[in-house]
Scaffold this active site. Sequence first.
Site, PDB file in Angstrom:
ATOM      1  N   CYS A 133      64.051  62.634  26.235  1.00  0.00           N
ATOM      2  CA  CYS A 133      65.256  62.310  27.021  1.00  0.00           C
ATOM      3  C   CYS A 133      65.237  64.004  28.420  1.00  0.00           C
ATOM      4  O   CYS A 133      64.403  64.298  28.963  1.00  0.00           O
ATOM      5  CB  CYS A 133      66.117  61.814  26.850  1.00  0.00           C
ATOM      6  SG  CYS A 133      66.571  60.264  28.536  1.00  0.00           S
ATOM      7  N   HIS A 183      64.176  57.094  24.162  1.00  0.00           N
ATOM      8  CA  HIS A 183      64.545  57.186  23.128  1.00  0.00           C
ATOM      9  C   HIS A 183      63.598  56.492  21.512  1.00  0.00           C
ATOM     10  O   HIS A 183      64.312  55.406  20.951  1.00  0.00           O
ATOM     11  CB  HIS A 183      66.154  57.073  23.138  1.00  0.00           C
ATOM     12  CG  HIS A 183      67.260  58.191  24.039  1.00  0.00           C
ATOM     13  ND1 HIS A 183      67.284  59.401  23.349  1.00  0.00           N
ATOM     14  CD2 HIS A 183      67.195  57.713  25.313  1.00  0.00           C
ATOM     15  CE1 HIS A 183      68.542  59.426  24.842  1.00  0.00           C
ATOM     16  NE2 HIS A 183      68.107  58.791  25.864  1.00  0.00           N
ATOM     17  N   GLU A 205      63.537  57.629  19.239  1.00  0.00           N
ATOM     18  CA  GLU A 205      64.754  57.112  17.401  1.00  0.00           C
ATOM     19  C   GLU A 205      65.064  56.150  17.423  1.00  0.00           C
ATOM     20  O   GLU A 205      65.860  56.228  16.118  1.00  0.00           O
ATOM     21  CB  GLU A 205      65.435  58.978  17.807  1.00  0.00           C
ATOM     22  CG  GLU A 205      66.640  58.420  18.559  1.00  0.00           C
ATOM     23  CD  GLU A 205      66.093  59.242  20.141  1.00  0.00           C
ATOM     24  OE1 GLU A 205      65.233  59.012  20.068  1.00  0.00           O
ATOM     25  OE2 GLU A 205      67.261  59.286  20.675  1.00  0.00           O
TER      26      GLU A 205
HETATM   27  N1  GLN Z   1      71.414  63.834  31.648  1.00  0.00           N
HETATM   28  C1  GLN Z   1      69.541  63.263  31.557  1.00  0.00           C
HETATM   29  C2  GLN Z   1      69.470  62.007  32.625  1.00  0.00           C
HETATM   30  O1  GLN Z   1      70.370  61.161  32.791  1.00  0.00           O
HETATM   31  C3  GLN Z   1      69.519  63.190  30.087  1.00  0.00           C
HETATM   32  C4  GLN Z   1      69.874  61.868  29.850  1.00  0.00           C
HETATM   33  C5  GLN Z   1      69.553  61.636  27.747  1.00  0.00           C
HETATM   34  O2  GLN Z   1      69.174  62.376  27.362  1.00  0.00           O
HETATM   35  N2  GLN Z   1      70.063  60.536  27.450  1.00  0.00           N
HETATM   36  O3  GLN Z   1      68.542  61.437  33.483  1.00  0.00           O
END
Ligand code: GLN
Length: 546
Positions: A384, A518, A520
């Site tokens: 992310c 994600h 994970e």
């Molecule tokens: N802050 C970033 C976004 O909102 C990444 C979010 C995250 O890593 N879950 O896109």
Amino acid sequence: MSEKTNTKFIFITGGVVSSLGKGLASASLAALLQARGYKVRLRKLDPYLNVDPGTMNPCQHGEVFVTDDGTEADLDLGHYERFSGIPATKYDSVTSGKIYQRVLDKERRGDYLGATIQVIPHVTNEIKDVILGHIEDEDFVLCEIGGTVGDIEGQPYLEAIRQLAYELGRDRTMFLHLTLLPYIPTAGELKTKPTQHSVKQLQEYGIQPDILLCRSQIEIPQNERRKIALFCNVKEECVIAALDAKSIYHVPLAYSQEGLDYQVCKYFGLNNTQEPDLKKWQHIAEVIQNPEGEVTIAVVGKYQLQEAYKSLAEALTHGGLANHFKVKIKWLDAEDVEKQGAEALLSDVSGILVPGGFGNRGTEGKIKAAQYARERNIPYLGICFGMQMAVIETIRNIAGIKNAGSTELSEDCEPVVGLMTEWDKDGTKETRHKDGDLGGTMRLGAYPTILDDKSKAFQIYGSREINERHRHRYEVNIKYEAVLKKAGMLISGKSPDGELPEIVERPEHPWFIGVQFHPELKSKPFDPHPLFVAFVKAAIENSRLI
Ligand code: GLN
């Protein structure tokens, strides 16, 4: 009410202190019941007033877990999924914030027909509806009540489960209370008094626990068991020791040995003569205890609390399990990487992972970590925010666009990563505005990704379409695809409409992958996520080169 079914309900409460591992205890009991052939469901009821943990600081509350259907939930749902393998849904996580929101919506609609709205019965009824709602053919529903007995916020929940035990009958309901027996070294004794007080408090609410699961550093002597049983009104064999385990994946085995699942079945009058099938747990415990080696992977994050990276740490463990290796995590603060430089902190690791994150603090350190991994051929996994930072690094340092950045961090940059204002969800458009609410408005939950069939990602997943969970507001702008390609970075996974980059990789690097989702969140000890398996494998291979 689910009167037509014969589903049994196990209510799990906690006493004495917080952080005793109620989530793990619930997840372990669920796994044991599954090992006896039963169908289970796990639910978490959190007494705090936030609507969900989505807007809470991970340093306070730990990781925000995300379900397939896009619910931002307590991290215990992660334990539930990892231990039971059952994907949680929006019906499995509730907070007082949500409960009150529903009650107040009904009040505004006029549903209560002029009644005075009260905690009992309106709030308690809403809680009971959550507990009883959306059950299919499960044999057991395990409901964990967050917090510690005695918390003011928890009272309506205790009242609701007391009422349910009365309404459904004690043959369909069980109260399991997790407590602590502190060990006083100078006296060489385990102390039972806090447990007695905690049970007294439960009894004041009309709840008589059926099983006491007692966290303890040492074996509980028979005398102490007898004492607890007598004073707490619990059968002696239902005072069960929960000793500190070698790893969380040893817990189901340990509890079973202490007779937890046996006693639960006995209580409900179910056949308990056959042993549970614990082969898969034995296998995991065996591999954890006898790894072929150890590999160190740096996690360059910013939240001091490791609970903030719970699923990530577990997924790395799973990736290690699949490779018969122990993964040692070197937790690094991105701000330290920023100040001390990557070489000082990352030269001794075999893999670098930059996890999800929000906001400015530490970003330059994360970018440095991505650069170091790229230049030194160290396996890199960016998740992310970690993917977004790797993209910015490439555009700044290879494509030469020095002010490349994310509009999350500064309006005054080349917006390589920008706010998503519109995206496709199951054929309909989701729209957002930059001044909109923060709570529950990210791109959340499972979305499909189409992989480039010549990519490393495709090799790893072994299929063209994958489905992964998301939680983000910003996105790499697809317009930079050509610039990235020229700079050695391939967008190897995209949303089905081709608009949103989901995976990037560097074909010339031994292992460099960034994912917008994600992975994970979906990894399990007995079904490790392919990306983590491949990443840990690459780190092991890299460690052999050092
Ligand atoms: N802050 C970033 C976004 O909102 C990444 C979010 C995250 O890593 N879950 O896109």
